[in-house]
Motif scaffolding. Structure first.
Motif, PDB file in Angstrom:
ATOM      1  N   LYS A  32      -6.755   5.870 -16.160  1.00  0.00           N
ATOM      2  CA  LYS A  32      -5.557   5.094 -16.481  1.00  0.00           C
ATOM      3  C   LYS A  32      -4.759   4.729 -15.234  1.00  0.00           C
ATOM      4  CE  LYS A  32      -1.897   5.333 -19.678  1.00  0.00           C
ATOM      5  NZ  LYS A  32      -0.917   6.218 -20.297  1.00  0.00           N
ATOM      6  N   ASP A  33      -4.399   5.737 -14.459  1.00  0.00           N
ATOM      7  CA  ASP A  33      -3.513   5.482 -13.322  1.00  0.00           C
ATOM      8  C   ASP A  33      -4.282   5.026 -12.088  1.00  0.00           C
ATOM      9  OD1 ASP A  33      -1.593   6.350 -15.019  1.00  0.00           O
ATOM     10  OD2 ASP A  33      -1.460   8.369 -14.177  1.00  0.00           O
ATOM     11  N   TYR A  34      -5.436   5.608 -11.864  1.00  0.00           N
ATOM     12  CA  TYR A  34      -6.196   5.280 -10.651  1.00  0.00           C
ATOM     13  C   TYR A  34      -7.160   4.121 -10.882  1.00  0.00           C
ATOM     14  CZ  TYR A  34      -4.318   9.385  -8.297  1.00  0.00           C
ATOM     15  OH  TYR A  34      -3.479  10.295  -7.712  1.00  0.00           O
ATOM     16  N   ARG A  35      -7.230   3.659 -12.130  1.00  0.00           N
ATOM     17  CA  ARG A  35      -8.047   2.511 -12.516  1.00  0.00           C
ATOM     18  C   ARG A  35      -9.534   2.666 -12.168  1.00  0.00           C
ATOM     19  NH1 ARG A  35      -4.245  -1.983 -12.585  1.00  0.00           N
ATOM     20  NH2 ARG A  35      -5.926  -3.483 -12.346  1.00  0.00           N
ATOM     21  N   PHE A  36     -10.029   3.917 -12.224  1.00  0.00           N
ATOM     22  CA  PHE A  36     -11.471   4.087 -12.161  1.00  0.00           C
ATOM     23  C   PHE A  36     -12.065   3.624 -13.478  1.00  0.00           C
ATOM     24  CE2 PHE A  36     -10.511   6.788  -8.585  1.00  0.00           C
ATOM     25  CZ  PHE A  36     -11.639   6.699  -7.783  1.00  0.00           C
TER      26      PHE A  36
ATOM     27  N   VAL B 114      -6.599  -1.065  -6.595  1.00  0.00           N
ATOM     28  CA  VAL B 114      -5.679   0.011  -6.987  1.00  0.00           C
ATOM     29  C   VAL B 114      -6.230   1.377  -6.567  1.00  0.00           C
ATOM     30  CG1 VAL B 114      -4.606   1.195  -8.952  1.00  0.00           C
ATOM     31  CG2 VAL B 114      -4.710  -1.305  -8.908  1.00  0.00           C
ATOM     32  N   GLN B 115      -7.540   1.564  -6.731  1.00  0.00           N
ATOM     33  CA  GLN B 115      -8.142   2.844  -6.335  1.00  0.00           C
ATOM     34  C   GLN B 115      -7.842   3.152  -4.865  1.00  0.00           C
ATOM     35  OE1 GLN B 115     -12.325   2.616  -7.452  1.00  0.00           O
ATOM     36  NE2 GLN B 115     -11.776   1.923  -9.495  1.00  0.00           N
ATOM     37  N   CYS B 116      -7.874   2.110  -4.026  1.00  0.00           N
ATOM     38  CA  CYS B 116      -7.570   2.305  -2.594  1.00  0.00           C
ATOM     39  C   CYS B 116      -6.081   2.559  -2.379  1.00  0.00           C
ATOM     40  CB  CYS B 116      -8.005   1.088  -1.780  1.00  0.00           C
ATOM     41  SG  CYS B 116      -9.790   0.972  -1.591  1.00  0.00           S
ATOM     42  N   GLU B 117      -5.252   1.789  -3.065  1.00  0.00           N
ATOM     43  CA  GLU B 117      -3.803   1.974  -2.908  1.00  0.00           C
ATOM     44  C   GLU B 117      -3.410   3.392  -3.306  1.00  0.00           C
ATOM     45  OE1 GLU B 117      -2.477  -2.674  -3.807  1.00  0.00           O
ATOM     46  OE2 GLU B 117      -2.439  -1.192  -5.423  1.00  0.00           O
ATOM     47  N   LYS B 118      -4.027   3.892  -4.398  1.00  0.00           N
ATOM     48  CA  LYS B 118      -3.679   5.225  -4.885  1.00  0.00           C
ATOM     49  C   LYS B 118      -4.271   6.324  -3.986  1.00  0.00           C
ATOM     50  CE  LYS B 118      -2.194   5.843  -8.825  1.00  0.00           C
ATOM     51  NZ  LYS B 118      -0.818   6.161  -9.279  1.00  0.00           N
ATOM     52  N   MET B 119      -5.169   5.929  -3.077  1.00  0.00           N
ATOM     53  CA  MET B 119      -5.688   6.890  -2.095  1.00  0.00           C
ATOM     54  C   MET B 119      -4.838   6.841  -0.835  1.00  0.00           C
ATOM     55  SD  MET B 119      -8.518   8.671  -2.802  1.00  0.00           S
ATOM     56  CE  MET B 119      -9.524   8.862  -1.324  1.00  0.00           C
ATOM     57  N   ASP B 120      -3.708   6.117  -0.903  1.00  0.00           N
ATOM     58  CA  ASP B 120      -2.807   6.003   0.253  1.00  0.00           C
ATOM     59  C   ASP B 120      -3.453   5.310   1.445  1.00  0.00           C
ATOM     60  OD1 ASP B 120      -0.396   6.833  -0.640  1.00  0.00           O
ATOM     61  OD2 ASP B 120      -0.685   8.943  -0.125  1.00  0.00           O
ATOM     62  N   ILE B 121      -4.410   4.439   1.194  1.00  0.00           N
ATOM     63  CA  ILE B 121      -4.992   3.663   2.289  1.00  0.00           C
ATOM     64  C   ILE B 121      -4.052   2.491   2.566  1.00  0.00           C
ATOM     65  CG2 ILE B 121      -6.966   2.243   2.994  1.00  0.00           C
ATOM     66  CD1 ILE B 121      -8.699   3.969   1.117  1.00  0.00           C
ATOM     67  N   PRO B 122      -3.590   2.338   3.815  1.00  0.00           N
ATOM     68  CA  PRO B 122      -2.659   1.237   4.092  1.00  0.00           C
ATOM     69  C   PRO B 122      -3.333  -0.131   4.044  1.00  0.00           C
ATOM     70  CG  PRO B 122      -3.073   2.555   6.075  1.00  0.00           C
ATOM     71  CD  PRO B 122      -3.838   3.203   4.967  1.00  0.00           C
ATOM     72  N   PHE B 123      -2.580  -1.113   3.566  1.00  0.00           N
ATOM     73  CA  PHE B 123      -3.029  -2.515   3.553  1.00  0.00           C
ATOM     74  C   PHE B 123      -2.175  -3.294   4.547  1.00  0.00           C
ATOM     75  CE2 PHE B 123      -5.810  -3.268  -0.234  1.00  0.00           C
ATOM     76  CZ  PHE B 123      -5.894  -1.945  -0.673  1.00  0.00           C
ATOM     77  N   LEU B 124      -2.814  -4.076   5.399  1.00  0.00           N
ATOM     78  CA  LEU B 124      -2.075  -4.940   6.325  1.00  0.00           C
ATOM     79  C   LEU B 124      -1.621  -6.191   5.590  1.00  0.00           C
ATOM     80  CD1 LEU B 124      -4.235  -5.045   9.601  1.00  0.00           C
ATOM     81  CD2 LEU B 124      -2.243  -3.608   9.097  1.00  0.00           C
ATOM     82  N   SER B 125      -0.402  -6.634   5.889  1.00  0.00           N
ATOM     83  CA  SER B 125       0.056  -7.873   5.253  1.00  0.00           C
ATOM     84  C   SER B 125      -0.397  -9.093   6.045  1.00  0.00           C
ATOM     85  CB  SER B 125       1.570  -7.850   5.088  1.00  0.00           C
ATOM     86  OG  SER B 125       2.173  -7.558   6.321  1.00  0.00           O
ATOM     87  N   TYR B 126      -0.712  -8.912   7.318  1.00  0.00           N
ATOM     88  CA  TYR B 126      -1.327 -10.003   8.093  1.00  0.00           C
ATOM     89  C   TYR B 126      -2.155  -9.395   9.219  1.00  0.00           C
ATOM     90  CZ  TYR B 126       2.377  -9.107  11.446  1.00  0.00           C
ATOM     91  OH  TYR B 126       3.214  -8.485  12.324  1.00  0.00           O
ATOM     92  N   LEU B 127      -3.052 -10.197   9.754  1.00  0.00           N
ATOM     93  CA  LEU B 127      -3.891  -9.726  10.854  1.00  0.00           C
ATOM     94  C   LEU B 127      -3.221 -10.162  12.153  1.00  0.00           C
ATOM     95  CD1 LEU B 127      -6.729  -8.355  11.164  1.00  0.00           C
ATOM     96  CD2 LEU B 127      -7.642 -10.635  11.551  1.00  0.00           C
TER      97      LEU B 127
END
Lengths: 245, 245
Positions: A32-36, B114-127
């Protein structure tokens, strides 16, 4: 490996909640939350189970001429994991045969079944009642039958009959997550005696009563979930996706 | 390893069909006839990519203090595979950062995000346009941008600009399946120069022009498909799910 290795299990929160259902709560949160996706989790777990089997029973160690393995699959998620495990074992050059007495109507489960059929993995139409035939034909049995989701107070046919057979087989049994017929909480007195237990996500409470070879398989759990549920998972070595506890 | 190892690629049938789309035909067959799911395939491929990165760039070999990796993800399947790769790299204790300029509207792709975001992996807003900033911040770049599905005759922004940047970076690039901007059929004269290529399912024709470190990743292909498409895949050692070609 951390110091806690020997005690890895659902702990603090488990005691608060009575233990039952903690694994289910984690799975719900992952979905649900982690969208696996369920398909994704079952693939990860099934592949990790196959790797655990290759560690516990390397091809070179098998006593029979052919690397035969009997995989008994239940109707629910544990059975789906067994199907994926069988498919990866085939890729690793084992010769799995599947006994899957009750096909699920769930389309995901059916897909995993077709994947095995299209890999030319044979399916048994019934399990021999003569135990010696099983002992002779296979190197080991993988028990992916009931799993943690089963209501063990009311095991019906064909599973009660299969458990009767499994109690008599002389070849080793490797159980997926929870030995069939055992309670998630504790070993069942007159239950089956697997040689290998492959715990998924984290060992269930009943694993504390298990004295055989014990693997933790599936290395993917987000750190926040590990922390939230105080899982104290051991450090997996290198890039291994399983660890012997 | 078989004798054909050096020549593994889409061969006979590819010549007949002109090569283009053979990988797509296999994928369609896996999804339709073999009843694999896209989620399942992307998970398998992404995990195998992460393992290839750990082989090509072990944690101990990285020159920077932190095990940073920049993963550039495109809007389609190649990008989804990059997201899964980043998640598994995080589990293997790398520190991935994702640059994912155009989010897909496809729910599967969103789930992987979402799986990556919930793993606290940072996303760049620009290169950063200043290439030196990239060279300084990361040990390597994973190119999961355009892949075999892209129409390279018409690469639009932001991807054309990113390719311009990637041509200038001094840190190594590892490309997933087909280096971005390359044709599936052949190397592009003025394209990027990855140090590592991770081929999925089977090497595409352009891999013949690739002189760097080349891995075949993802060991799950049913034998019938391997035979039908005459893939001549090498023997993977033991239970490895990837092999260096």
């Amino acid at each position: 490996m951390t110091e806690q290795t020997g005690q890895v299990r659902f702990n603090q929160r488990e005691r608060e909640t009575g233990g039952k259902g903690e694994a289910a709560a984690i799975e719900t949160e992952l979905l649900k939350d982690y969208r696996f996706g369920q398909q994704q989790l079952i693939e990860i777990w099934g592949q990790a189970c196959a790797l655990a089997i290759t560690k516990a029973y390397p091809l070179s160690s098998l006593s029979k001429k052919q690397p035969t393995v009997l995989v008994i699959c239940g109707p629910d998620q544990n059975g789906s994991i067994g199907l994926v495990c069988a498919r990866h074992l085939r890729i690793f050059e084992y010769e799995p045969t599947i006994y899957h007495p009750k096909r699920s109507s769930q389309s995901l489960h059916q897909d995993f079944t077709v994947q095995c059929e299209k890999m030319d993995i044979p399916f048994l139409s019934y399990l021999p009642t003569e135990v010696q035939l099983i002992n002779d034909a296979y190197n080991l049995v993988i028990d992916a039958m009931l799993g943690p989701e089963a209501d063990i107070s009311n095991i019906k046919e064909p599973y009660s009959g299969i458990l009767g057979t499994l109690k008599q087989v002389k070849i080793p049994i490797a159980s997926v997550d929870v030995p069939s017929g055992w309670d998630e909480e504790e070993a069942t007195q007159d239950g089956i005696h697997p040689e290998v237990l492959i715990s998924l996500t984290a060992p269930k409470k009943c694993a504390a009563c298990f004295s055989g070879k014990h693997y933790l398989a599936g290395r993917f759990l987000p750190y926040d979930i590990q922390k939230k549920y105080e899982l104290n998972l051991p450090d997996f070595p290198g890039t291994d996706t399983l660890i012997e506890l």
